[in-house]
Write a protein that holds these residues in place. Sequence first.
Motif, PDB file in Angstrom:
ATOM      1  N   ARG A 102      41.860  11.376   5.194  1.00 33.01           N
ATOM      2  CA  ARG A 102      43.010  11.499   4.304  1.00 33.01           C
ATOM      3  C   ARG A 102      44.254  11.956   5.061  1.00 33.01           C
ATOM      4  O   ARG A 102      45.368  11.512   4.767  1.00 33.01           O
ATOM      5  CB  ARG A 102      42.688  12.472   3.165  1.00 33.01           C
ATOM      6  CG  ARG A 102      41.749  11.868   2.114  1.00 33.01           C
ATOM      7  CD  ARG A 102      41.324  12.889   1.103  1.00 33.01           C
ATOM      8  NE  ARG A 102      40.502  12.272   0.063  1.00 33.01           N
ATOM      9  CZ  ARG A 102      39.736  12.960  -0.778  1.00 33.01           C
ATOM     10  NH1 ARG A 102      39.681  14.287  -0.708  1.00 33.01           N
ATOM     11  NH2 ARG A 102      39.015  12.315  -1.694  1.00 33.01           N
ATOM     12  N   TYR A 105      45.706   9.050   6.793  1.00 37.10           N
ATOM     13  CA  TYR A 105      46.427   8.241   5.812  1.00 37.10           C
ATOM     14  C   TYR A 105      47.827   8.800   5.571  1.00 37.10           C
ATOM     15  O   TYR A 105      48.824   8.060   5.588  1.00 37.10           O
ATOM     16  CB  TYR A 105      45.630   8.202   4.509  1.00 37.10           C
ATOM     17  CG  TYR A 105      46.358   7.573   3.357  1.00 37.10           C
ATOM     18  CD1 TYR A 105      46.462   6.186   3.250  1.00 37.10           C
ATOM     19  CD2 TYR A 105      46.955   8.363   2.379  1.00 37.10           C
ATOM     20  CE1 TYR A 105      47.144   5.608   2.199  1.00 37.10           C
ATOM     21  CE2 TYR A 105      47.628   7.788   1.323  1.00 37.10           C
ATOM     22  CZ  TYR A 105      47.729   6.410   1.226  1.00 37.10           C
ATOM     23  OH  TYR A 105      48.403   5.834   0.196  1.00 37.10           O
ATOM     24  N   VAL A 109      51.642   7.213   6.288  1.00 34.18           N
ATOM     25  CA  VAL A 109      52.717   7.132   5.298  1.00 34.18           C
ATOM     26  C   VAL A 109      53.991   7.766   5.843  1.00 34.18           C
ATOM     27  O   VAL A 109      55.091   7.210   5.734  1.00 34.18           O
ATOM     28  CB  VAL A 109      52.291   7.802   3.976  1.00 34.18           C
ATOM     29  CG1 VAL A 109      53.481   7.911   3.022  1.00 34.18           C
ATOM     30  CG2 VAL A 109      51.166   7.018   3.316  1.00 34.18           C
ATOM     31  N   ILE A 174      48.083   1.250   6.228  1.00 32.16           N
ATOM     32  CA  ILE A 174      48.081   2.059   5.003  1.00 32.16           C
ATOM     33  C   ILE A 174      47.244   1.374   3.926  1.00 32.16           C
ATOM     34  O   ILE A 174      46.452   2.019   3.224  1.00 32.16           O
ATOM     35  CB  ILE A 174      49.527   2.291   4.521  1.00 32.16           C
ATOM     36  CG1 ILE A 174      50.244   3.274   5.446  1.00 32.16           C
ATOM     37  CG2 ILE A 174      49.542   2.827   3.081  1.00 32.16           C
ATOM     38  CD1 ILE A 174      51.736   3.391   5.186  1.00 32.16           C
ATOM     39  N   SER A 175      47.395   0.077   3.791  1.00 36.10           N
ATOM     40  CA  SER A 175      46.622  -0.673   2.795  1.00 36.10           C
ATOM     41  C   SER A 175      45.130  -0.579   3.090  1.00 36.10           C
ATOM     42  O   SER A 175      44.314  -0.400   2.172  1.00 36.10           O
ATOM     43  CB  SER A 175      47.058  -2.135   2.780  1.00 36.10           C
ATOM     44  OG  SER A 175      48.413  -2.256   2.392  1.00 36.10           O
ATOM     45  N   GLU A 178      43.950   2.834   2.085  1.00 34.49           N
ATOM     46  CA  GLU A 178      43.873   2.976   0.624  1.00 34.49           C
ATOM     47  C   GLU A 178      42.580   2.370   0.095  1.00 34.49           C
ATOM     48  O   GLU A 178      41.931   2.947  -0.798  1.00 34.49           O
ATOM     49  CB  GLU A 178      45.085   2.307  -0.030  1.00 34.49           C
ATOM     50  CG  GLU A 178      46.372   3.092   0.142  1.00 34.49           C
ATOM     51  CD  GLU A 178      47.567   2.394  -0.475  1.00 34.49           C
ATOM     52  OE1 GLU A 178      47.429   1.207  -0.855  1.00 34.49           O
ATOM     53  OE2 GLU A 178      48.628   3.020  -0.566  1.00 34.49           O
ATOM     54  N   TYR A 182      40.289   5.057  -1.609  1.00 35.52           N
ATOM     55  CA  TYR A 182      40.523   5.155  -3.046  1.00 35.52           C
ATOM     56  C   TYR A 182      39.989   3.986  -3.870  1.00 35.52           C
ATOM     57  O   TYR A 182      39.865   4.107  -5.084  1.00 35.52           O
ATOM     58  CB  TYR A 182      42.034   5.291  -3.312  1.00 35.52           C
ATOM     59  CG  TYR A 182      42.647   6.479  -2.612  1.00 35.52           C
ATOM     60  CD1 TYR A 182      42.433   7.772  -3.085  1.00 35.52           C
ATOM     61  CD2 TYR A 182      43.422   6.310  -1.471  1.00 35.52           C
ATOM     62  CE1 TYR A 182      42.978   8.864  -2.443  1.00 35.52           C
ATOM     63  CE2 TYR A 182      43.982   7.396  -0.810  1.00 35.52           C
ATOM     64  CZ  TYR A 182      43.754   8.671  -1.305  1.00 35.52           C
ATOM     65  OH  TYR A 182      44.299   9.751  -0.668  1.00 35.52           O
ATOM     66  N   ASN A 188      44.468   6.332  -7.742  1.00 33.88           N
ATOM     67  CA  ASN A 188      45.637   5.966  -6.949  1.00 33.88           C
ATOM     68  C   ASN A 188      45.984   7.101  -6.001  1.00 33.88           C
ATOM     69  O   ASN A 188      45.939   8.271  -6.389  1.00 33.88           O
ATOM     70  CB  ASN A 188      46.847   5.691  -7.853  1.00 33.88           C
ATOM     71  CG  ASN A 188      46.646   4.449  -8.675  1.00 33.88           C
ATOM     72  OD1 ASN A 188      46.123   3.455  -8.180  1.00 33.88           O
ATOM     73  ND2 ASN A 188      47.063   4.513  -9.935  1.00 33.88           N
ATOM     74  N   PRO A 189      46.332   6.808  -4.768  1.00 36.73           N
ATOM     75  CA  PRO A 189      46.711   7.850  -3.839  1.00 36.73           C
ATOM     76  C   PRO A 189      47.995   8.536  -4.282  1.00 36.73           C
ATOM     77  O   PRO A 189      48.926   7.899  -4.732  1.00 36.73           O
ATOM     78  CB  PRO A 189      46.923   7.105  -2.513  1.00 36.73           C
ATOM     79  CG  PRO A 189      47.227   5.702  -2.915  1.00 36.73           C
ATOM     80  CD  PRO A 189      46.439   5.470  -4.178  1.00 36.73           C
ATOM     81  N   GLY A 192      50.885   7.402  -1.696  1.00 39.23           N
ATOM     82  CA  GLY A 192      50.613   6.055  -1.187  1.00 39.23           C
ATOM     83  C   GLY A 192      51.842   5.350  -0.675  1.00 39.23           C
ATOM     84  O   GLY A 192      52.955   5.864  -0.685  1.00 39.23           O
ATOM     85  N   SER A 193      51.609   4.139  -0.235  1.00 37.51           N
ATOM     86  CA  SER A 193      52.696   3.370   0.354  1.00 37.51           C
ATOM     87  C   SER A 193      53.795   3.090  -0.655  1.00 37.51           C
ATOM     88  O   SER A 193      54.921   2.790  -0.280  1.00 37.51           O
ATOM     89  CB  SER A 193      52.166   2.053   0.909  1.00 37.51           C
ATOM     90  OG  SER A 193      51.486   1.328  -0.092  1.00 37.51           O
TER      91      SER A 193
END
Length: 218
Positions: A102, A105, A109, A174-175, A178, A182, A188-189, A192-193
């Motif tokens: 995480r 991630y 971002v 990033i995708s 995710e 998730y 949903n993060p 997120g992006s």
Amino acid sequence: MKFCHFLESTAKELPERYDDLFQFYKGMKKALKRLPRACQQQQPHGIDSQFMAAEATMVNDFVAEIGRLNARRTVEQAEAAATLARLRHVVKHPNDDIDERRQVYLDLVNFHGETLLLLHWSILGYTAVVKLLKKHQKRTGMLVQAPHLRPLLSSETWCTDNMTLLIQEAVQLISEMEVELYASSGSNPSNGSQVWGLSLSKYLDVFPPHFEALLVSF
């Protein structure tokens, strides 16, 4: 809003990144205003020598400042490429530590947002240089005579292709993260992006810059 005011307001919001660009533009505008206008340059035996001396000083300062901005952007772009290489390696070699994944991630971002700012800074720098060259031509009636300026304004120096590729790869990573973190839970993060959902379309097709018409040919 005038470009100088836009740079000033942007610099107040993000001083570490944009203040030097604002100071560059404001300082060069003042230097241009000290040059005589086209109608004031002519003497019976040619262009006034004082004007030529002032012109040479202004152009030398202009070249030095552009070189400084170029050096900063080149260093930051190299650092961004190294950061993404490190993050890419971590993404492609997963482990079982969910908290660490995480964090990777979130690092991606943040990287995406920072690189967008760098791209934006580069485009503003390009715009500042074009505006200054046009102001010089309008005031003096002359093109800038500085053959050593041409390499600094080459398409290779100012091209944003590499930064665009870094941003696009960051979006892809990033995708992937995710999906890994998730998708199975259906949640949903929180960061997120979508947080950095700035379309690249408004940044693309701006380069290479067209400085050629504002520089004297050699």
